[in-house]
Motif scaffolding. Structure first.
Motif, mmCIF file in Angstrom:
data_model
loop_
_atom_site.group_PDB
_atom_site.id
_atom_site.type_symbol
_atom_site.label_atom_id
_atom_site.label_comp_id
_atom_site.label_asym_id
_atom_site.label_seq_id
_atom_site.Cartn_x
_atom_site.Cartn_y
_atom_site.Cartn_z
ATOM 1 N N ARG A 159 0.866 -1.177 0.000
ATOM 2 C CA ARG A 159 0.000 0.000 0.000
ATOM 3 C C ARG A 159 0.897 1.220 0.000
ATOM 4 O O ARG A 159 2.092 1.133 0.308
ATOM 5 C CB ARG A 159 -0.921 0.005 1.221
ATOM 6 N N ARG A 168 -4.449 4.219 6.627
ATOM 7 C CA ARG A 168 -4.602 3.038 5.768
ATOM 8 C C ARG A 168 -6.058 2.865 5.349
ATOM 9 O O ARG A 168 -6.936 3.530 5.868
ATOM 10 C CB ARG A 168 -4.071 1.781 6.450
ATOM 11 N N ALA A 169 -6.297 1.974 4.399
ATOM 12 C CA ALA A 169 -7.665 1.723 3.929
ATOM 13 C C ALA A 169 -8.494 1.136 5.066
ATOM 14 O O ALA A 169 -7.994 0.344 5.859
ATOM 15 C CB ALA A 169 -7.641 0.755 2.747
ATOM 16 N N SER A 170 -9.770 1.532 5.138
ATOM 17 C CA SER A 170 -10.659 1.003 6.175
ATOM 18 C C SER A 170 -11.823 0.258 5.522
ATOM 19 O O SER A 170 -11.912 0.159 4.298
ATOM 20 C CB SER A 170 -11.197 2.150 7.041
ATOM 21 N N ALA A 194 -15.803 0.212 1.281
ATOM 22 C CA ALA A 194 -14.808 -0.783 0.871
ATOM 23 C C ALA A 194 -15.231 -1.582 -0.358
ATOM 24 O O ALA A 194 -16.409 -1.831 -0.582
ATOM 25 C CB ALA A 194 -14.533 -1.732 2.031
ATOM 26 N N VAL A 238 -5.333 -3.654 6.288
ATOM 27 C CA VAL A 238 -6.553 -2.839 6.287
ATOM 28 C C VAL A 238 -6.901 -2.486 7.728
ATOM 29 O O VAL A 238 -6.703 -3.306 8.632
ATOM 30 C CB VAL A 238 -7.716 -3.618 5.622
ATOM 31 N N THR A 278 -9.174 -2.594 10.412
ATOM 32 C CA THR A 278 -10.408 -3.329 10.734
ATOM 33 C C THR A 278 -10.829 -3.079 12.190
ATOM 34 O O THR A 278 -11.630 -3.836 12.740
ATOM 35 C CB THR A 278 -10.211 -4.846 10.505
#
Length: 200
Positions: A42, A76-78, A82, A173, A175
């Motif tokens: 990422r 970061r991506a959550s 999504a 991710v 989380t």
């Protein structure tokens, strides 16, 4: 021959690369038994052109090309907004961030006729991906300064490359919202998210 009693253990090590001409990347990589090498990457930088979304990519010779995109949160991506695709095929994702019971907050993933449940034991604890007969648990290990957190994975049952790809990509991710503590911490964020989503 796969048997339901079999177990596969693997390690994921954090890495980061900063190149002068390209965007920096970070993530985890490791060897996953007979499936061989896997890399999850990422970009740690915020990129305004991506509409607040971050992308996490998993690759490896034996694995389906896996991409997870989600609203950027905590760098970061959550799980908000999504999308998960494997070899270009989208998976269906559902979770309830407002639920009080862990089972109700779990992330449910439907892909290629399979039904998965992904849950997190608690902040900083193992993430567990399960479908009938298969369980993949990835536990965060010690934090390595300047690199990140190493992880140990255990797959039980006849886990295949798709099972492992989904479980491993989720390591990079955010989380936290699947835990009660993370849900409580993110509730102001979720409220802001609600209003920003309506504004778009």
């Amino acid at each position: 021959m796969d048997t339901s009693g079999e177990s596969l253990r693997f390690e994921l090590t954090p890495y980061s690369v900063s190149a002068k001409k390209e965007l920096p990347t970070s993530g985890v990589r490791g060897e996953v038994g007979h499936f061989g090498s896997v890399t999850v990457e990422r970009c740690p930088l915020h990129r305004p052109l991506d509409k607040g979304l971050d992308t996490v990519r998993l690759s490896g010779p034996a694995f389906p090309e896996t991409t997870f995109r989600g609203k950027r949160r905590s760098g970061r991506a959550s799980l908000f907004k999504a999308e998960l695709t494997l070899d270009g095929r989208p998976a269906e994702l559902r979770f309830n961030a407002r639920a009080l019971r862990k089972e109700d907050r779990a992330l449910r993933i439907a892909y290629a006729g399979r039904e998965y449940v992904y849950s997190v034991e608690g902040l900083g604890k193992a993430g567990v991906l399960e479908r009938e007969g298969v369980r993949v648990a990835i536990e965060p290990g010690p934090y390595v300064p300047s690199a990140g957190t190493a992880s140990t994975g255990t797959a039980t049952g006849p886990a295949d490359a798709v099972d492992l790809a989904i479980a491993i990509v989720l390591v990079e991710v955010d989380t936290d919202v699947l835990t009660l503590g993370g849900a409580a911490l993110s509730s102001p964020f979720a409220l802001m998210q609600h209003f920003s989503d309506r504004a778009e």
